[in-house]
Design a protein around this motif. Structure first.
Motif, mmCIF file in Angstrom:
data_model
loop_
_atom_site.group_PDB
_atom_site.id
_atom_site.type_symbol
_atom_site.label_atom_id
_atom_site.label_comp_id
_atom_site.label_asym_id
_atom_site.label_seq_id
_atom_site.Cartn_x
_atom_site.Cartn_y
_atom_site.Cartn_z
ATOM 1 N N SER A 11 0.838 -1.199 0.000
ATOM 2 C CA SER A 11 0.000 0.000 0.000
ATOM 3 C C SER A 11 0.870 1.246 0.000
ATOM 4 O O SER A 11 2.028 1.215 0.436
ATOM 5 N N GLY A 12 0.312 2.336 -0.516
ATOM 6 C CA GLY A 12 1.055 3.589 -0.570
ATOM 7 C C GLY A 12 1.435 4.085 0.802
ATOM 8 O O GLY A 12 2.555 4.558 1.021
ATOM 9 N N ALA A 13 0.512 3.949 1.754
ATOM 10 C CA ALA A 13 0.769 4.422 3.114
ATOM 11 C C ALA A 13 1.982 3.701 3.711
ATOM 12 O O ALA A 13 2.830 4.316 4.365
ATOM 13 N N PHE A 14 2.058 2.401 3.435
ATOM 14 C CA PHE A 14 3.160 1.593 3.952
ATOM 15 C C PHE A 14 4.490 2.089 3.394
ATOM 16 O O PHE A 14 5.454 2.335 4.121
ATOM 17 N N THR A 15 4.512 2.282 2.067
ATOM 18 C CA THR A 15 5.732 2.751 1.403
ATOM 19 C C THR A 15 6.143 4.122 1.931
ATOM 20 O O THR A 15 7.327 4.378 2.166
ATOM 21 N N ALA A 16 5.163 4.981 2.138
ATOM 22 C CA ALA A 16 5.473 6.319 2.636
ATOM 23 C C ALA A 16 6.127 6.243 4.010
ATOM 24 O O ALA A 16 7.112 6.948 4.290
ATOM 25 N N LEU A 17 5.608 5.334 4.860
ATOM 26 C CA LEU A 17 6.193 5.165 6.199
ATOM 27 C C LEU A 17 7.609 4.606 6.101
ATOM 28 O O LEU A 17 8.512 5.023 6.834
ATOM 29 N N GLU A 18 7.785 3.674 5.155
ATOM 30 C CA GLU A 18 9.123 3.116 4.938
ATOM 31 C C GLU A 18 10.101 4.220 4.543
ATOM 32 O O GLU A 18 11.226 4.281 5.023
ATOM 33 N N HIS A 19 9.630 5.095 3.651
ATOM 34 C CA HIS A 19 10.480 6.209 3.206
ATOM 35 C C HIS A 19 10.848 7.104 4.374
ATOM 36 O O HIS A 19 11.993 7.528 4.507
ATOM 37 N N ARG A 20 9.868 7.354 5.231
ATOM 38 C CA ARG A 20 10.120 8.239 6.357
ATOM 39 C C ARG A 20 11.198 7.622 7.272
ATOM 40 O O ARG A 20 12.131 8.300 7.696
ATOM 41 N N ALA A 21 11.051 6.334 7.508
ATOM 42 C CA ALA A 21 12.025 5.652 8.369
ATOM 43 C C ALA A 21 13.408 5.635 7.703
ATOM 44 O O ALA A 21 14.427 5.863 8.359
ATOM 45 N N SER A 22 13.436 5.420 6.378
ATOM 46 C CA SER A 22 14.716 5.383 5.662
ATOM 47 C C SER A 22 15.429 6.719 5.747
ATOM 48 O O SER A 22 16.642 6.780 5.931
ATOM 49 N N ARG A 23 14.633 7.787 5.596
ATOM 50 C CA ARG A 23 15.245 9.119 5.675
ATOM 51 C C ARG A 23 15.802 9.360 7.073
ATOM 52 O O ARG A 23 16.902 9.877 7.237
ATOM 53 N N ALA A 24 15.047 8.935 8.084
ATOM 54 C CA ALA A 24 15.506 9.129 9.459
ATOM 55 C C ALA A 24 16.791 8.343 9.717
ATOM 56 O O ALA A 24 17.686 8.801 10.424
ATOM 57 N N LEU A 25 16.884 7.197 9.093
ATOM 58 C CA LEU A 25 18.087 6.370 9.262
ATOM 59 C C LEU A 25 19.251 6.912 8.456
ATOM 60 O O LEU A 25 20.402 6.528 8.666
ATOM 61 N N GLY A 26 18.933 7.775 7.487
ATOM 62 C CA GLY A 26 19.985 8.340 6.651
ATOM 63 C C GLY A 26 20.325 7.470 5.465
ATOM 64 O O GLY A 26 21.315 7.714 4.780
ATOM 65 N N VAL A 27 19.518 6.423 5.190
ATOM 66 C CA VAL A 27 19.807 5.597 4.021
ATOM 67 C C VAL A 27 19.171 6.186 2.762
ATOM 68 O O VAL A 27 19.546 5.842 1.658
ATOM 69 N N LEU A 28 18.191 7.083 2.959
ATOM 70 C CA LEU A 28 17.521 7.690 1.807
ATOM 71 C C LEU A 28 17.666 9.196 1.969
ATOM 72 O O LEU A 28 17.188 9.767 2.933
ATOM 73 N N ARG A 29 18.360 9.833 1.031
ATOM 74 C CA ARG A 29 18.658 11.247 1.218
ATOM 75 C C ARG A 29 17.621 12.151 0.560
ATOM 76 O O ARG A 29 17.094 13.059 1.174
ATOM 77 N N GLU A 30 17.280 11.874 -0.733
ATOM 78 C CA GLU A 30 16.377 12.765 -1.461
ATOM 79 C C GLU A 30 14.943 12.592 -0.951
ATOM 80 O O GLU A 30 14.571 11.513 -0.491
ATOM 81 N N PRO A 31 14.150 13.632 -0.986
ATOM 82 C CA PRO A 31 12.776 13.519 -0.497
ATOM 83 C C PRO A 31 11.987 12.514 -1.325
ATOM 84 O O PRO A 31 12.167 12.411 -2.540
ATOM 85 N N ALA A 32 11.140 11.748 -0.681
ATOM 86 C CA ALA A 32 10.350 10.744 -1.380
ATOM 87 C C ALA A 32 9.242 11.397 -2.168
ATOM 88 O O ALA A 32 8.757 12.470 -1.822
ATOM 89 N N HIS A 33 8.869 10.736 -3.283
ATOM 90 C CA HIS A 33 7.749 11.253 -4.062
ATOM 91 C C HIS A 33 6.464 11.016 -3.303
ATOM 92 O O HIS A 33 6.252 9.932 -2.775
ATOM 93 N N ALA A 34 5.666 12.041 -3.285
ATOM 94 C CA ALA A 34 4.362 11.863 -2.643
ATOM 95 C C ALA A 34 3.495 11.005 -3.556
ATOM 96 O O ALA A 34 3.453 11.239 -4.755
ATOM 97 N N THR A 35 2.894 9.984 -3.005
ATOM 98 C CA THR A 35 2.071 9.110 -3.846
ATOM 99 C C THR A 35 0.613 9.200 -3.414
ATOM 100 O O THR A 35 0.337 9.498 -2.278
#
Ligand SMILES: Nc1ncnc2c1ncn2[C@@H]1O[C@H](COP(=O)(O)OP(=O)(O)OP(=O)(O)O)[C@@H](O)[C@H]1O
Ligand SMILES: [Mg+2]
Lengths: 262, 260
Positions: free
Chosen positions: B236-260
Motif C-alpha cells: 500500500s502507498g501508506a506503507f511505502t510512505a512510512l518506509e520512506h520516512r524511516a529510511s530518511r531518518a536512518l539516513g539511508v535515503l537522502r532525497e525527499p520521497a515522491h508523494a504518492t
C-alpha cells in the motif's frame, strides 16, 4: 546409502579389523624368523600368547591392581575436578586466586612428581592412586571450566530475568551445557590415569602390571613382559570404552554429535 | 499513565585501560501503551540490545529512568519474556521441555503449564514436534519454539531482540504474521528490536528510529495502518510512505520521497 551397500559395509567392518590384526601378527612372526631374533629381544607372538595363558592368574591379579589404581585415581579426579572447576568459574575471587596455581601445576611434568609422592605416600596403592589422580585431574578441571564458561550469555540472561537461584542456573543451565565437555575431558583423563598408575608402579611398587612388566624384563622373561604390555593396552581400551559407554547413557542429555567438540 | 515510560535513559560502558567511557546510549525517552508493539529501529551497533537489556533490568543504566506499569525497573523482572537473535534452545531438552523452562524456574511447572505450552506449540504450528530435539528442527521452527518459551509464563511485556534477523525473507514474513497473530490473541505488549525497515513498519504501532552510536531517537513514527495486516499492506502507498520516512531518518535515503 542403498541397503545392499550398507550390508556390504557391515560385512567389511566385521572382517577387516581381525584381518589387519592377523596380518600384523604374521609380520611380527616373520620378522622374528627372518632375522632369527632371540626370544629376549623379540619373542614370537605364539610365545607371548603361551606366556599369557600359562601365567594368566598372575596377569589377571596384576591387571586387577592396576585397574583399581586407575579407576580410583580417575574417580577421585572427577570427584574433585568438577567441583573445583565449578568453584573457579562461579567465583571471580577464587578464579583469580587459584587459576595461576592450577596453570603452574599443570605445566609441572607429573612424572617428575612420582618419586616425591612415593616418599610421601609409600609404595602401596596410595601413591599410584595419587599419581593417576594428578594426571587425570587437570584435563577434567580445564574442560569442565571451559564447558561451564561456554554457556550462552542469552541463556544465563533468560534464567536471570526469571530470577533463577544460583542452584537453578547451575543445575538447569550451566551443568548440562558443560556435560559434553566433561565427557571429552574424561576420555582424555581416563587414558592418562592408566599411564599415571603405571608410572607409579615403575617408580616403586610390588604389584600391578607396570611392576610385572619391570620384573619380567629384569628376569629376561620377554614373553611375559610382552603379555603384560598387551594386558596394559587392554586396560587402557577398557577404561576408554567405559567412558564411551557412560557417554551413551548420557545421550539424552547431550547435544547431537555434530555440535560436540570431539 | 502509559504502560511503559522511558525518560532520559543514558548508558556508558567503562572501558578497561581508557579514561573516557564508551557512550552507548546518549538519551532515550519514549512511552508505550499496554498492548502496543513498539519497534526500536537502528543501525548495527547503535545500542539497541543495550537498551533492551536496560528495559529488562539485566544491566544498570548510567542515568534516566525506566518505569513499567509505574514501577522503576532496576532488577530483572520475571514478568518479562525474552526472544533473542538466535533461538538459544537447550540442546539437551526436547521442544516441550524447552518451552517449559521458565515455568520450572518459576516453580510453576504443573499440568496447567503443560497445557499452555502445548497450546502455544499448536498456535505456532509445532503441534507434532513437542518431543523433537532442537537439532531436528529448522531455524525458523527453533525460533518459534523460542517464541513459545518467551510466552509460556504469560509475561506482561515481551522483549524481542532481532528475533527473525537470521531467517530467510520468506520465513521472516511468515514469522511476522505469526507474531501479529499471537499478539492479537494474547494481548501482549511487545518491544521489538530490528534493523529491517519493512519489518518495523509492518509489525508496529510505533517505530522509534535511532541514530548511530551513541544512540538517540531521531524519529518517532506512529503507524496507524489497521490490523490485521497482510501481504497486501506491504504494497500500500501508506506503507511505502512510512518506509520512506524511516529510511530518511536512518539516513539511508537522502532525497525527499515522491508523494504518492
Ligand atoms: N558489556 C559491554 N561492555 C562494553 N561495551 C559494550 C557492552 N555491550 C555493548 N557494548 C557496546 O555498546 C554498543 C552498542 O551495542 P549493542 O549490542 O547494544 O548494539 P546493537 O544496536 O544491538 O547492535 P546490533 O544491531 O549489531 O545487534 C557497541 O558499540 C558495543 O561495543
Ligand atoms: Mg543487538
Amino acid at each position: 546409502m542403498r541397503p545392499d551397500r550398507a550390508a556390504g559395509e557391515r560385512w567389511k567392518r566385521v572382517v577387516y579389523p581381525p584381518l589387519g590384526i592377523a596380518l600384523a601378527l604374521a609380520l611380527w612372526h616373520w620378522i622374528c624368523v627372518q632375522f632369527s631374533l632371540s626370544t629376549t629381544v623379540l619373542p614370537k607372538p605364539g610365545l607371548v600368547l603361551a606366556a599369557a595363558l600359562e601365567r594368566r592368574d598372575l596377569i589377571a591379579a596384576e591387571f586387577w591392581v592396576t585397574l583399581k589404581e586407575t579407576v580410583y585415581g580417575f574417580g577421585l579426579a572427577l570427584a574433585l575436578g568438577v567441583p573445583i572447576a565449578v568453584a573457579i568459574t562461579a567465583s571471580k575471587t577464587l578464579n583469580l586466586m587459584f587459576s595461576p596455581i592450577l596453570i603452574a601445576l599443570q605445566s609441572v611434568p607429573k612424572v617428575a612428581l612420582a618419586p616425591i609422592l612415593l616418599v610421601w605416600l609409600g609404595t602401596g596403592i596410595e601413591s599410584k592412586l595419587a599419581i593417576a589422580w594428578l594426571v587425570a585431574f587437570f584435563p577434567i578441571v580445564v574442560d569442565t571450566a571451559a564447558g561451564l564458561q561456554s554457556t550462552p550469555r542469552e541463556l544465563l540472561e533468560l534464567a536471570r530475568s526469571l530470577r533463577a537461584s544460583r542452584w537453578q542456573v547451575f543445575s538447569k543451565v550451566q551443568f548440562p551445557a558443560a556435560l559434553p565437555y566433561i565427557v571429552t575431558g574424561s576420555k582424555v583423563a581416563v587414558t592418562l590415569a592408566v599411564i599415571g598408575a603405571v608410572i607409579g608402579e615403575f617408580v616403586g611398587s610390588s604389584e600391578g602390571l607396570g611392576y610385572l612388566l619391570l620384573t619380567a624384563t629384569s628376569q629376561i622373561d620377554s614373553p611375559l613382559a610382552f603379555a603384560a604390555l598387551f594386558a596394559l593396552a587392554a586396560l587402557g581400551i577398557l577404561a576408554y570404552l567405559a567412558v564411551v559407554a557412560a557417554e551413551r547413557l548420557l545421550e539424552p542429555w547431550l547435544p547431537p554429535a555434530a555440535d560436540r567438540r570431539d | 499513565m502509559s504502560f511503559g515510560v522511558l525518560e532520559g535513559v543514558r548508558k556508558e560502558f567503562l572501558r578497561p585501560g581508557r579514561s573516557v567511557p564508551l557512550a552507548a546510549i546518549e538519551e532515550a525517552s519514549f512511552a508505550f501503551e499496554k498492548g502496543e508493539l513498539v519497534s526500536l529501529l537502528g543501525p548495527s551497533g547503535c545500542g539497541k540490545t543495550t537498551l533492551l537489556r536496560i528495559i529488562a533490568g539485566l544491566i544498570a543504566k548510567t542515568g534516566g529512568s525506566v518505569r513499567i506499569r509505574g514501577e522503576e525497573v532496576d532488577a530483572p523482572h520475571p514478568d518479562f519474556g525474552f526472544v533473542f537473535q538466535t533461538p538459544n534452545l537447550m540442546p539437551w531438552r526436547n521442544v516441550l521441555e524447552n518451552v517449559l523452562f521458565p515455568m520450572e524456574i518459576l516453580r510453576r511447572s504443573d499440568g496447567a503449564a503443560k497445557r499452555r505450552a502445548l497450546a502455544l506449540l499448536e498456535m505456532t504450528g509445532l503441534a507434532e514436534f513437542e518431543l523433537a530435539r532442537p537439532h531436528q528442527l529448522s531455524g525458523g521452527m527453533q525460533q518459534r519454539v523460542a517464541l513459545c518459551r518467551a510466552l509460556v509464563h504469560e509475561p506482561a511485556l515481551l522483549l524481542m531482540d532481532e528475533p527473525f534477523g537470521a531467517l530467510d525473507e520468506l520465513t521472516r514474513m511468515e514469522m511476522n504474521d505469526l507474531l501479529l497473530d499471537i499478539r492479537a490473541r494474547t494481548q501482549a505488549t511487545v518491544v521489538f528490536v530490528t534493523h529491517s525497515i519493512a519489518e518495523a513498519v509492518y509489525l508496529s504501532d510505533q517505530v522509534l528510529v535511532f541514530s548511530r552510536r551513541p544512540a538517540r531517537i531521531v524519529e518517532q513514527i506512529r503507524v496507524s495502518l489497521p490490523y490485521p495486516r497482510s501481504a497486501a499492506t506491504r504494497y500500500s502507498g501508506a506503507f511505502t510512505a512510512l518506509e520512506h520516512r524511516a529510511s530518511r531518518a536512518l539516513g539511508v535515503l537522502r532525497e525527499p520521497a515522491h508523494a504518492t
